[in-house]
Design a protein around this motif. Sequence first.
Motif, PDB file in Angstrom:
ATOM      1  N   LYS A 141      -1.076  53.530  -6.062  1.00 38.68           N
ATOM      2  CA  LYS A 141       0.298  53.474  -6.558  1.00 38.68           C
ATOM      3  C   LYS A 141       0.824  52.088  -6.190  1.00 38.68           C
ATOM      4  O   LYS A 141       1.128  51.807  -5.032  1.00 38.68           O
ATOM      5  CB  LYS A 141       1.153  54.570  -5.945  1.00 38.68           C
ATOM      6  CG  LYS A 141       2.572  54.612  -6.512  1.00 38.68           C
ATOM      7  CD  LYS A 141       3.319  55.865  -6.080  1.00 38.68           C
ATOM      8  CE  LYS A 141       2.757  57.093  -6.767  1.00 38.68           C
ATOM      9  NZ  LYS A 141       3.582  58.304  -6.475  1.00 38.68           N
ATOM     10  N   GLY A 142       0.879  51.193  -7.218  1.00 41.36           N
ATOM     11  CA  GLY A 142       1.242  49.815  -6.925  1.00 41.36           C
ATOM     12  C   GLY A 142       1.374  49.014  -8.203  1.00 41.36           C
ATOM     13  O   GLY A 142       1.952  49.477  -9.191  1.00 41.36           O
ATOM     14  N   ILE A 202      -2.313  54.357  -1.084  1.00 36.18           N
ATOM     15  CA  ILE A 202      -2.809  55.681  -1.380  1.00 36.18           C
ATOM     16  C   ILE A 202      -2.417  56.593  -0.228  1.00 36.18           C
ATOM     17  O   ILE A 202      -2.468  56.190   0.946  1.00 36.18           O
ATOM     18  CB  ILE A 202      -4.342  55.670  -1.577  1.00 36.18           C
ATOM     19  CG1 ILE A 202      -4.855  57.069  -1.945  1.00 36.18           C
ATOM     20  CG2 ILE A 202      -5.059  55.130  -0.358  1.00 36.18           C
ATOM     21  CD1 ILE A 202      -6.317  57.085  -2.329  1.00 36.18           C
ATOM     22  N   THR A 203      -1.977  57.794  -0.572  1.00 38.72           N
ATOM     23  CA  THR A 203      -1.553  58.760   0.443  1.00 38.72           C
ATOM     24  C   THR A 203      -2.507  59.942   0.435  1.00 38.72           C
ATOM     25  O   THR A 203      -2.750  60.556  -0.608  1.00 38.72           O
ATOM     26  CB  THR A 203      -0.130  59.243   0.177  1.00 38.72           C
ATOM     27  OG1 THR A 203       0.757  58.115   0.166  1.00 38.72           O
ATOM     28  CG2 THR A 203       0.320  60.228   1.256  1.00 38.72           C
ATOM     29  N   GLN A 208       7.192  67.956  -7.026  1.00 41.76           N
ATOM     30  CA  GLN A 208       7.399  66.513  -6.905  1.00 41.76           C
ATOM     31  C   GLN A 208       6.095  65.758  -6.685  1.00 41.76           C
ATOM     32  O   GLN A 208       5.949  64.608  -7.112  1.00 41.76           O
ATOM     33  CB  GLN A 208       8.362  66.223  -5.752  1.00 41.76           C
ATOM     34  CG  GLN A 208       9.777  66.765  -5.975  1.00 41.76           C
ATOM     35  CD  GLN A 208      10.712  66.369  -4.853  1.00 41.76           C
ATOM     36  OE1 GLN A 208      10.301  65.735  -3.886  1.00 41.76           O
ATOM     37  NE2 GLN A 208      11.974  66.765  -4.978  1.00 41.76           N
ATOM     38  N   ASN A 209       5.129  66.396  -6.019  1.00 41.61           N
ATOM     39  CA  ASN A 209       3.858  65.715  -5.747  1.00 41.61           C
ATOM     40  C   ASN A 209       3.020  65.512  -7.023  1.00 41.61           C
ATOM     41  O   ASN A 209       2.049  64.753  -7.017  1.00 41.61           O
ATOM     42  CB  ASN A 209       3.042  66.504  -4.728  1.00 41.61           C
ATOM     43  CG  ASN A 209       3.721  66.554  -3.368  1.00 41.61           C
ATOM     44  OD1 ASN A 209       4.407  65.587  -2.973  1.00 41.61           O
ATOM     45  ND2 ASN A 209       3.560  67.654  -2.649  1.00 41.61           N
ATOM     46  N   ASN A 259      -2.767  50.945   2.714  1.00 45.73           N
ATOM     47  CA  ASN A 259      -2.525  49.865   1.763  1.00 45.73           C
ATOM     48  C   ASN A 259      -3.831  49.127   1.456  1.00 45.73           C
ATOM     49  O   ASN A 259      -4.652  48.889   2.351  1.00 45.73           O
ATOM     50  CB  ASN A 259      -1.504  48.872   2.320  1.00 45.73           C
ATOM     51  CG  ASN A 259      -0.190  49.546   2.660  1.00 45.73           C
ATOM     52  OD1 ASN A 259       0.367  50.286   1.846  1.00 45.73           O
ATOM     53  ND2 ASN A 259       0.320  49.309   3.866  1.00 45.73           N
ATOM     54  N   TYR A 260      -3.994  48.744   0.168  1.00 44.68           N
ATOM     55  CA  TYR A 260      -5.207  48.045  -0.256  1.00 44.68           C
ATOM     56  C   TYR A 260      -4.869  46.959  -1.264  1.00 44.68           C
ATOM     57  O   TYR A 260      -3.897  47.055  -2.019  1.00 44.68           O
ATOM     58  CB  TYR A 260      -6.201  49.014  -0.916  1.00 44.68           C
ATOM     59  CG  TYR A 260      -6.785  50.037   0.027  1.00 44.68           C
ATOM     60  CD1 TYR A 260      -7.956  49.771   0.721  1.00 44.68           C
ATOM     61  CD2 TYR A 260      -6.164  51.271   0.209  1.00 44.68           C
ATOM     62  CE1 TYR A 260      -8.496  50.718   1.577  1.00 44.68           C
ATOM     63  CE2 TYR A 260      -6.699  52.219   1.061  1.00 44.68           C
ATOM     64  CZ  TYR A 260      -7.871  51.933   1.744  1.00 44.68           C
ATOM     65  OH  TYR A 260      -8.406  52.866   2.595  1.00 44.68           O
TER      66      TYR A 260
END
Length: 855
Positions: free
Chosen positions: A278-279, A380-381, A242-243, A388-389
């Motif tokens: 991711k956004g 980003i993780t 999943q990653n 958050n950015y």
Amino acid sequence: MFSLRNINRIIGRITLFLILLVTFISPAGMAQSQETEEIVVKLEIPRLMQKDIFVLYDGTDIYVSLNELFALLEINIKEDFLHGVFSGEYLTPDNKYEINLSQNRAKCFGQEILFDSTSYFVTEYNLYVKIKAFKQLFDLQMFFNFSELSIYMPLEKDFPIYQRLKRQQDHKKLRETKVALKDVYEIKPEKEIFSGGVVDWMVSSNPISGGDTYLNLGIGSMILNGDLAISGTGSMKSGFNQNSVSYKWHYVFNDRKYITQAEVGNINSGNYLARGLKGALITNRPQVRRKHFQTISLSDRIGPGWEVELYVNNKLVDFTTTDENGEYNFLVDTEYGRTKITLKMYGPNGEIRTEEKLSTVPFNIIPKKDYEYTIAGGQITYRDTTKNYIQMNGLYGLFGKLTVGLSSDMPVGNDDGEKPTTALEGTFQPLSNTLVSASYSPNYAMQLDMSMRNVTIASVSARYVKYYENQYRNSLKQLDAISISVSSPIKIGKNYIGLRCRYTKDKYRTNTATIRISDGLNIGMKVMAFKTHLNYIGNFRKSEKTSISKIILSSSLLNIIRPQIAASYDHKTNKLSKIGIYFHKRIFRQGQLSLSLEDNRAYNSKSIMLTFNISTDFADFTSRGIYSNGSVGFNQMQKGSIRYNRHAKSFRFVKRNGIGAGSAVVSPFVDDNYNGILDHGETILSDLKTRIGGASVIRNRDDKVSFYDNLRPYDPYLVEIDQYSLDNPMLTPAHENYRVILKPNTVTAINIPVVTAGEIGGKVDRKITDGSVGIGGIRLIVVNEKTGKETELITFNSGEYFHIGLGPGMYRAYIDPIQLERYGYEADPPYTRFQIKTVAGGDYVGNINFMIEAK
């Protein structure tokens, strides 16, 4: 009936026979006679000319007029009969020739020869040169045939007249291309709510010793008129990962200035401070990379009567003739990247000049007063921590060669104390081959880049980066970095030697506050000669105390097998560290078998590897077996792509990945009802050839349509139609060209309607005292009023004419005004307008008649 030329040739043959007879029966004929006879012979140059010329014959040799021959071949010649000097440029501007009769010498190709009275005859207006002397001086071969009274001369493609005729053909093709581009039908893109489908796949397995089987899968489609791509990996033992899943939905706003693209999913803003998020993202950057930069004017005064050709990247794009003031002028579109501009000039007296200009525009320079922006936001993780950015970037074309910008990376709602990072950027092109760029971020880094490129001499690039303390962006505590690269091509005859060198040096601060330096020097050399390649790679790292040299020698001299030898030498131990011998063999036209034998002495390892690869139209298959130090390994890998054609409701299996790329299927058909739509029952024409932007066409044996894959999405393509490839002359394409914008992940249908051609007929009469009479050889010009395409027709001896092949549309027909002016006639009417209608079986328009009479 005997023409004057035939009579002259017969008289010349009789005269030549009598001269030969006297020569053989007369004792004085044993010595060379200075008396000559002028005769007529046929000069034949294949694919160029057949012409009767006068030559001299002295009983032994044939003498050809240098003045007349060079005039026919349009070779530059300057005549000075008073001083007996004849000079000019032979075939090329840098090859000067001179014949000096008073000094008994001649010079050409940089060599001087004896040229005495036995080599020529001089009359009041001509210098007649012995055939053998043409060969000796100009390397111009001639063969005299006594029985046919002819001189055969092989064609030299450097003859100026041949080059002129070739230029005329190129000019005609260019005019026809420009006219054809006026008839371009725009195919409007369809709205894609949910359509298409591409699956890229790869399977890899290691079946020996309990190995696993791995799968890489990518899916692409069009959703809500935007392209969607999803990819992921997994294995038979561990299942789906999943990653590893990534996705992106991309939407293009057509014909919008302030916003051109939007993205959702895995995004990257693509600037100096960019990071993967991711956004979501919006921008006004062009979806298709910019091509046109600016339009420049090229003009000069070189003299009246010169013909000038303009080439852009070795392609003829325009031509002109200098005006009465001796001037020419071109408007040239320069493009991003490298644009080579060549001017070829041909003078009225055989002169040839060439000028070249090189325009280089880097892609990070944007036009003056243009601007680009990008705004992105996401998360980003990393190591189970999510941050958050918001990122912003802007670029502005301050001047034609200077672009400035501002980037910002701002953390939002994070608890670790990270501060926003901002950077100023600038890119400047002081010279056409020099680029300087710089960026400054107060709490991150300062960077300076410089590159100079000369294609024929050398290219140099250098970079210096000074880093500041920043635990988030500079976790390795790097202090600075330096890199310098130099590459140079060396040409020796037809062979090339490529040299390259790169030096890097990085400084780091360790946890003990000491300085650690990592530096390295890489040297490369590539030699290509006689189908053999020699590569040298040197890797020297002082900080790590390693020095390795590697030599690779390969050859394609043998058609059966391609051998390769590689050896690595460790300068530290002064020993060979690795030796390898490799053999490659093509099999089954699409397959390759490779055998490698390696002795890795640095790791005390010996191995044998056998690899078999076959590339089919639907997939790539690779099998690899290896034996190393008593252990055996085996690996298999297959990869390919599946495309869904929604129009034909069928699947295609191809070997190249297709996600993010466009595909097209071209279907020419007979449009029986003239509605421009491929209806059920209408015939597909498999013989009509098409071309899309230089892409290769894919057509299986049983296919009636043409497939094009891996085309750039959202980029307008021109579909060119070869109407002369149709077997049936009664059919003609409804349009000469089509323009289409392809969507990614789908197959776009390009249906080409072909209609029954129209026919016209008429007569041209000449007015005489007692009425009129048909006249042949009159040139009529028929012009399509919409496209400007011209069709030339010639009347028969009776004055009648007809033509098949005009598509539907409005036309204008008239007699060639140049021909009318030459013979002093005028036409009534001056022109005639008519329409070819779309009717079953093709339209016919007759009685397009003209009457000509003396002015």
